[in-house]
Write a protein that holds these residues in place. Structure first.
Motif, mmCIF file in Angstrom:
data_model
loop_
_atom_site.group_PDB
_atom_site.id
_atom_site.type_symbol
_atom_site.label_atom_id
_atom_site.label_comp_id
_atom_site.label_asym_id
_atom_site.label_seq_id
_atom_site.Cartn_x
_atom_site.Cartn_y
_atom_site.Cartn_z
ATOM 1 N N SER A 185 65.900 -3.991 -10.865
ATOM 2 C CA SER A 185 66.199 -3.665 -12.264
ATOM 3 C C SER A 185 64.928 -3.538 -13.102
ATOM 4 O O SER A 185 63.890 -4.124 -12.779
ATOM 5 C CB SER A 185 67.097 -4.743 -12.869
ATOM 6 O OG SER A 185 66.355 -5.939 -13.079
ATOM 7 N N PRO A 186 65.018 -2.798 -14.212
ATOM 8 C CA PRO A 186 63.867 -2.719 -15.130
ATOM 9 C C PRO A 186 63.412 -4.092 -15.615
ATOM 10 O O PRO A 186 62.220 -4.345 -15.759
ATOM 11 C CB PRO A 186 64.403 -1.863 -16.278
ATOM 12 C CG PRO A 186 65.459 -1.012 -15.649
ATOM 13 C CD PRO A 186 66.111 -1.894 -14.621
ATOM 14 N N ARG A 187 64.379 -4.973 -15.879
ATOM 15 C CA ARG A 187 64.014 -6.320 -16.324
ATOM 16 C C ARG A 187 63.235 -7.065 -15.249
ATOM 17 O O ARG A 187 62.237 -7.745 -15.531
ATOM 18 C CB ARG A 187 65.268 -7.098 -16.704
ATOM 19 C CG ARG A 187 64.967 -8.490 -17.264
ATOM 20 C CD ARG A 187 66.245 -9.263 -17.531
ATOM 21 N NE ARG A 187 65.954 -10.606 -17.996
ATOM 22 C CZ ARG A 187 66.825 -11.612 -17.949
ATOM 23 N NH1 ARG A 187 68.058 -11.390 -17.484
ATOM 24 N NH2 ARG A 187 66.499 -12.805 -18.373
ATOM 25 N N ALA A 188 63.683 -6.934 -13.988
ATOM 26 C CA ALA A 188 62.976 -7.584 -12.882
ATOM 27 C C ALA A 188 61.557 -7.050 -12.761
ATOM 28 O O ALA A 188 60.602 -7.809 -12.568
ATOM 29 C CB ALA A 188 63.739 -7.381 -11.579
ATOM 30 N N GLN A 189 61.415 -5.734 -12.875
ATOM 31 C CA GLN A 189 60.080 -5.127 -12.804
ATOM 32 C C GLN A 189 59.183 -5.670 -13.919
ATOM 33 O O GLN A 189 58.011 -5.988 -13.688
ATOM 34 C CB GLN A 189 60.191 -3.610 -12.904
ATOM 35 C CG GLN A 189 60.890 -2.956 -11.718
ATOM 36 C CD GLN A 189 61.029 -1.458 -11.888
ATOM 37 O OE1 GLN A 189 60.076 -0.778 -12.223
ATOM 38 N NE2 GLN A 189 62.230 -0.934 -11.656
ATOM 39 N N GLN A 190 59.722 -5.785 -15.125
ATOM 40 C CA GLN A 190 58.928 -6.270 -16.252
ATOM 41 C C GLN A 190 58.479 -7.707 -16.026
ATOM 42 O O GLN A 190 57.318 -8.051 -16.274
ATOM 43 C CB GLN A 190 59.740 -6.172 -17.553
ATOM 44 C CG GLN A 190 58.975 -6.625 -18.776
ATOM 45 C CD GLN A 190 59.797 -6.505 -20.056
ATOM 46 O OE1 GLN A 190 60.924 -6.021 -20.036
ATOM 47 N NE2 GLN A 190 59.232 -6.944 -21.167
ATOM 48 N N VAL A 191 59.398 -8.549 -15.561
ATOM 49 C CA VAL A 191 59.043 -9.949 -15.308
ATOM 50 C C VAL A 191 57.953 -10.041 -14.245
ATOM 51 O O VAL A 191 56.966 -10.777 -14.409
ATOM 52 C CB VAL A 191 60.289 -10.758 -14.878
ATOM 53 C CG1 VAL A 191 59.886 -12.128 -14.329
ATOM 54 C CG2 VAL A 191 61.242 -10.930 -16.045
ATOM 55 N N VAL A 210 63.906 -14.121 -9.411
ATOM 56 C CA VAL A 210 64.029 -12.660 -9.483
ATOM 57 C C VAL A 210 64.615 -12.093 -8.190
ATOM 58 O O VAL A 210 63.973 -12.129 -7.136
ATOM 59 C CB VAL A 210 62.655 -12.013 -9.758
ATOM 60 C CG1 VAL A 210 62.801 -10.497 -9.890
ATOM 61 C CG2 VAL A 210 62.018 -12.591 -11.020
ATOM 62 N N LEU A 260 67.501 -14.211 -13.073
ATOM 63 C CA LEU A 260 67.913 -12.835 -13.376
ATOM 64 C C LEU A 260 69.063 -12.449 -12.450
ATOM 65 O O LEU A 260 69.048 -12.813 -11.266
ATOM 66 C CB LEU A 260 66.755 -11.861 -13.168
ATOM 67 C CG LEU A 260 65.749 -11.693 -14.314
ATOM 68 C CD1 LEU A 260 65.011 -12.994 -14.602
ATOM 69 C CD2 LEU A 260 64.763 -10.580 -13.979
ATOM 70 N N TYR A 303 60.863 -17.888 -13.242
ATOM 71 C CA TYR A 303 61.860 -16.827 -13.178
ATOM 72 C C TYR A 303 62.342 -16.651 -11.740
ATOM 73 O O TYR A 303 61.528 -16.524 -10.819
ATOM 74 C CB TYR A 303 61.282 -15.506 -13.685
ATOM 75 C CG TYR A 303 60.966 -15.492 -15.162
ATOM 76 C CD1 TYR A 303 61.943 -15.159 -16.097
ATOM 77 C CD2 TYR A 303 59.693 -15.830 -15.627
ATOM 78 C CE1 TYR A 303 61.658 -15.153 -17.460
ATOM 79 C CE2 TYR A 303 59.398 -15.824 -16.990
ATOM 80 C CZ TYR A 303 60.391 -15.493 -17.894
ATOM 81 O OH TYR A 303 60.103 -15.494 -19.238
#
Length: 283
Positions: A23-29, A12, A114, A10
């Protein structure tokens, strides 16, 4: 025996200043991957602590990327998903990561990028200069003679140009822009983007240089320079004649070869003449 499914790499982006831009997606990854490859582990650990991300972090930077990339690929092939981050912004944009991503692609490993913070697009969005066509030139050479030579090659570039610059070279670079590109060319200097002291200085190259010289605060932080492209009339006076030569040669040669021959005849840059010929075709 079932074959191990390779992991995913990924890419990021991380904030260029404002932590709210992760971003929330970045935090999750970053929470879910097996480990994170970081340009500077000390810097990145501070960022990760802000989001309670307690993950393995290892160094991958310009000085060790070539020797470490193979080991990272092996880990991905063994099934670990990994994240790549840089100190700030989007990895691979004037930051390490190219060697690793290239090797992953060669080995058939999935690479997922991302969207997220990037100083180039942030500066372009607010600069007020044409963004339909632009060129990113990264950091200009540190040595004065090489920097001026690089600018000479860009003097007739008609697209908006974007550069990164460091605080200790900003005055020298602005002075060279004034001498080589011209004092009247429009320039926007974006500084400390997304941070508390974010500023945009806009005007001619001479005006921006004067303001930076007069205010030492404008000589601090991270800078992005957005330079207007050369007006059509600033191109070589031989451009039209060269384009006519290209059209004659195209009856016998492919466009790229015709442009190269015409450029040699008229003393112009072949890439520039090729682009002009393409634009002429589209009008």
């Amino acid at each position: 025996m079932s074959q191990t499914q390779p992991g995913t790499l990924y890419i990021v982006p991380t904030p260029i200043g404002n932590l709210g831009d992760l971003s929330p997606r970045a935090q999750q990854v970053l929470q879910e991957v097996a480990a994170i490859a970081a340009e500077d582990t000390r810097h990145s650990r501070q960022l990760l602590q802000q989001f309670a991300i307690q993950n393995e972090v290892f160094a991958l930077h310009e000085h060790n990327e070539r020797e470490r990339a193979a080991a990272v690929v092996e880990r991905l092939q063994a099934g670990d998903s990994l994240a790549l981050i840089s100190d700030a912004g989007t990895p691979l944009i004037s930051d390490p990561g190219y060697v690793l991503v290239q090797q992953c692609r060669a080995q058939g490993i999935t690479v997922v990028a991302l969207p997220g913070p990037c100083a180039i697009t942030t500066a372009l969005s607010a600069a007020g200069l044409p963004t339909d066509r632009f060129t990113f030139e990264g950091f200009l050479p540190a040595k004065p003679q090489q920097r001026r030579k690089a600018l000479e090659a860009l003097r007739s570039e008609t697209r908006t140009m974007v550069f990164y610059e460091s605080p200790h070279r900003i005055l020298a670079t602005l002075s060279d822009l004034q001498d080589v590109i011209g004092a009247e060319r429009t320039l926007v200097m974006a500084r400390e983007l997304t941070k508390r002291y974010e500023t945009y200085l806009s005007g001619s190259v001479a005006e921006v240089l004067a303001r930076v010289q007069d205010d030492s605060n404008q000589q601090r932080g991270e800078m992005v320079l957005v330079l207007a492209g050369a007006p059509q009339q600033e191109q070589s006076g031989d451009s039209q004649a060269a384009l006519q030569t290209v059209q004659i040669l195209r009856a016998h040669l492919p466009l790229k070869k015709a442009a190269a021959c015409a450029a040699e005849i008229h003393g112009l840059r072949k890439n520039q003449l090729y682009q002009l010929a393409l634009e002429q075709d589209n009008t």
